[in-house]
Scaffold this motif. Structure first.
Motif, PDB file in Angstrom:
ATOM      1  N   TYR A 101       0.836  -1.201   0.000  1.00 46.25           N
ATOM      2  CA  TYR A 101       0.000   0.000   0.000  1.00 46.25           C
ATOM      3  C   TYR A 101       0.876   1.258   0.000  1.00 46.25           C
ATOM      4  O   TYR A 101       1.811   1.374   0.788  1.00 46.25           O
ATOM      5  CB  TYR A 101      -0.883  -0.014   1.239  1.00 46.25           C
ATOM      6  CG  TYR A 101      -1.734   1.218   1.421  1.00 46.25           C
ATOM      7  CD1 TYR A 101      -3.009   1.282   0.886  1.00 46.25           C
ATOM      8  CD2 TYR A 101      -1.269   2.316   2.139  1.00 46.25           C
ATOM      9  CE1 TYR A 101      -3.803   2.408   1.066  1.00 46.25           C
ATOM     10  CE2 TYR A 101      -2.053   3.440   2.318  1.00 46.25           C
ATOM     11  CZ  TYR A 101      -3.307   3.480   1.776  1.00 46.25           C
ATOM     12  OH  TYR A 101      -4.082   4.600   1.941  1.00 46.25           O
ATOM     13  N   VAL A 102       0.551   2.207  -0.873  1.00 47.63           N
ATOM     14  CA  VAL A 102       1.174   3.531  -0.885  1.00 47.63           C
ATOM     15  C   VAL A 102       0.044   4.552  -0.958  1.00 47.63           C
ATOM     16  O   VAL A 102      -0.833   4.449  -1.816  1.00 47.63           O
ATOM     17  CB  VAL A 102       2.129   3.711  -2.086  1.00 47.63           C
ATOM     18  CG1 VAL A 102       2.703   5.121  -2.105  1.00 47.63           C
ATOM     19  CG2 VAL A 102       3.243   2.674  -2.057  1.00 47.63           C
ATOM     20  N   GLY A 103       0.055   5.511  -0.053  1.00 41.28           N
ATOM     21  CA  GLY A 103      -1.010   6.515  -0.031  1.00 41.28           C
ATOM     22  C   GLY A 103      -0.466   7.908   0.187  1.00 41.28           C
ATOM     23  O   GLY A 103       0.568   8.102   0.821  1.00 41.28           O
ATOM     24  N   THR A 104      -1.163   8.873  -0.354  1.00 40.14           N
ATOM     25  CA  THR A 104      -0.818  10.280  -0.167  1.00 40.14           C
ATOM     26  C   THR A 104      -2.112  11.070  -0.051  1.00 40.14           C
ATOM     27  O   THR A 104      -3.161  10.624  -0.525  1.00 40.14           O
ATOM     28  CB  THR A 104       0.054  10.786  -1.342  1.00 40.14           C
ATOM     29  OG1 THR A 104       0.493  12.104  -1.060  1.00 40.14           O
ATOM     30  CG2 THR A 104      -0.675  10.735  -2.648  1.00 40.14           C
ATOM     31  N   GLY A 105      -2.049  12.222   0.589  1.00 40.05           N
ATOM     32  CA  GLY A 105      -3.264  13.011   0.729  1.00 40.05           C
ATOM     33  C   GLY A 105      -3.020  14.335   1.407  1.00 40.05           C
ATOM     34  O   GLY A 105      -1.962  14.598   1.987  1.00 40.05           O
ATOM     35  N   PHE A 106      -4.039  15.190   1.336  1.00 41.92           N
ATOM     36  CA  PHE A 106      -3.970  16.511   1.929  1.00 41.92           C
ATOM     37  C   PHE A 106      -5.365  16.922   2.381  1.00 41.92           C
ATOM     38  O   PHE A 106      -6.358  16.585   1.737  1.00 41.92           O
ATOM     39  CB  PHE A 106      -3.451  17.536   0.914  1.00 41.92           C
ATOM     40  CG  PHE A 106      -3.462  18.943   1.440  1.00 41.92           C
ATOM     41  CD1 PHE A 106      -2.444  19.379   2.272  1.00 41.92           C
ATOM     42  CD2 PHE A 106      -4.495  19.809   1.138  1.00 41.92           C
ATOM     43  CE1 PHE A 106      -2.455  20.670   2.789  1.00 41.92           C
ATOM     44  CE2 PHE A 106      -4.511  21.102   1.646  1.00 41.92           C
ATOM     45  CZ  PHE A 106      -3.490  21.537   2.472  1.00 41.92           C
ATOM     46  N   GLY A 107      -5.430  17.653   3.474  1.00 42.15           N
ATOM     47  CA  GLY A 107      -6.714  18.146   3.946  1.00 42.15           C
ATOM     48  C   GLY A 107      -6.539  19.301   4.906  1.00 42.15           C
ATOM     49  O   GLY A 107      -5.421  19.742   5.195  1.00 42.15           O
ATOM     50  N   LEU A 108      -7.656  19.790   5.408  1.00 44.09           N
ATOM     51  CA  LEU A 108      -7.664  20.852   6.414  1.00 44.09           C
ATOM     52  C   LEU A 108      -8.570  20.431   7.561  1.00 44.09           C
ATOM     53  O   LEU A 108      -9.605  19.795   7.356  1.00 44.09           O
ATOM     54  CB  LEU A 108      -8.193  22.160   5.830  1.00 44.09           C
ATOM     55  CG  LEU A 108      -7.243  22.924   4.928  1.00 44.09           C
ATOM     56  CD1 LEU A 108      -7.951  24.124   4.326  1.00 44.09           C
ATOM     57  CD2 LEU A 108      -6.005  23.371   5.675  1.00 44.09           C
ATOM     58  N   LYS A 109      -8.176  20.831   8.764  1.00 46.11           N
ATOM     59  CA  LYS A 109      -8.955  20.523   9.949  1.00 46.11           C
ATOM     60  C   LYS A 109      -9.157  21.814  10.736  1.00 46.11           C
ATOM     61  O   LYS A 109      -8.205  22.560  10.961  1.00 46.11           O
ATOM     62  CB  LYS A 109      -8.201  19.494  10.800  1.00 46.11           C
ATOM     63  CG  LYS A 109      -8.934  19.045  12.022  1.00 46.11           C
ATOM     64  CD  LYS A 109      -8.132  17.954  12.713  1.00 46.11           C
ATOM     65  CE  LYS A 109      -8.762  17.556  14.021  1.00 46.11           C
ATOM     66  NZ  LYS A 109      -7.914  16.582  14.714  1.00 46.11           N
ATOM     67  N   ARG A 110     -10.378  22.077  11.108  1.00 47.87           N
ATOM     68  CA  ARG A 110     -10.692  23.262  11.898  1.00 47.87           C
ATOM     69  C   ARG A 110     -10.676  22.879  13.370  1.00 47.87           C
ATOM     70  O   ARG A 110     -11.374  21.949  13.790  1.00 47.87           O
ATOM     71  CB  ARG A 110     -12.050  23.823  11.530  1.00 47.87           C
ATOM     72  CG  ARG A 110     -12.365  25.047  12.353  1.00 47.87           C
ATOM     73  CD  ARG A 110     -13.660  25.667  11.986  1.00 47.87           C
ATOM     74  NE  ARG A 110     -13.787  26.874  12.793  1.00 47.87           N
ATOM     75  CZ  ARG A 110     -14.400  27.948  12.392  1.00 47.87           C
ATOM     76  NH1 ARG A 110     -14.936  27.988  11.206  1.00 47.87           N
ATOM     77  NH2 ARG A 110     -14.474  28.988  13.180  1.00 47.87           N
TER      78      ARG A 110
END
Length: 175
Positions: free
Chosen positions: A141-150
């Motif tokens: 498994y290879v994963g990447t990601g981006f997000g924002l958290k308030r």
């Protein structure tokens, strides 16, 4: 038809048949969705810069997963010679629109707690991710990601109440 003409025609016909791809090769290769039901991953590159994150993700339906993830980050302030840490723990849900959970694009929501400056704040956010299953058994498994958290209740004049959530490169196994 002369024998040489028949021989050239037969040779040309055989050559065309031999060079043309087989019907199976012309068909688009569609891989069956994975049969793996869970994945565990971590960011080994982050250990070099005091930034670690890990995740456990489990398939719920043919288009969604749920999981838990956590991260630890140390920030050194060179001007004040102090060190700040950030600890984050989230539960998340991800939607895989192509119907292949643990693979390809996913959009998710998350909620959890984050420690900043010695205080703990609840928060919620969104993220976009992309993951691959590779290898001989398609379980690497290879994963990447981006997000924002308030962060709720986090109010500072010089800082935003939103924090980025980044999965630079998580590496692990599906099982």
């Amino acid at each position: 038809m002369k024998p040489i003409t028949r021989w050239l025609s037969a040779t040309a016909f055989a050559a065309v048949l031999g060079l043309a791809p087989a019907p199976e090769a012309r068909a688009q290769v569609v891989r069956e969705p994975t049969t793996y039901r869970q994945a565990i991953s971590a960011n080994p590159l982050g250990l070099l810069v005091d930034w670690f994150n890990a995740e456990y993700e489990r398939v719920l339906t043919s288009e969604s997963t749920a999981g838990i993830g956590g991260s630890y980050l140390t920030l050194d302030d060179e001007d004040n010679a102090t060190s700040d840490r950030g600890i984050n723990l989230d539960v998340f849900w991800r939607y895989y629109p192509q119907g292949q959970p643990l693979e390809r694009f996913a959009f998710g929501v998350k909620g959890g707690i984050t420690e900043v400056g010695g205080k703990v704040y609840p928060g919620f956010g969104f993220d976009a991710n992309y993951s691959w299953l590779m290898g001989k058994r398609d379980n690497f498994y290879v994963g990447t990601g981006f997000g924002l958290k308030r962060l709720l209740g986090y109010e500072r004049d010089d800082e935003n109440e939103f924090v980025p959530t980044i999965r630079l490169v998580n590496i692990g196994f599906a099982f």
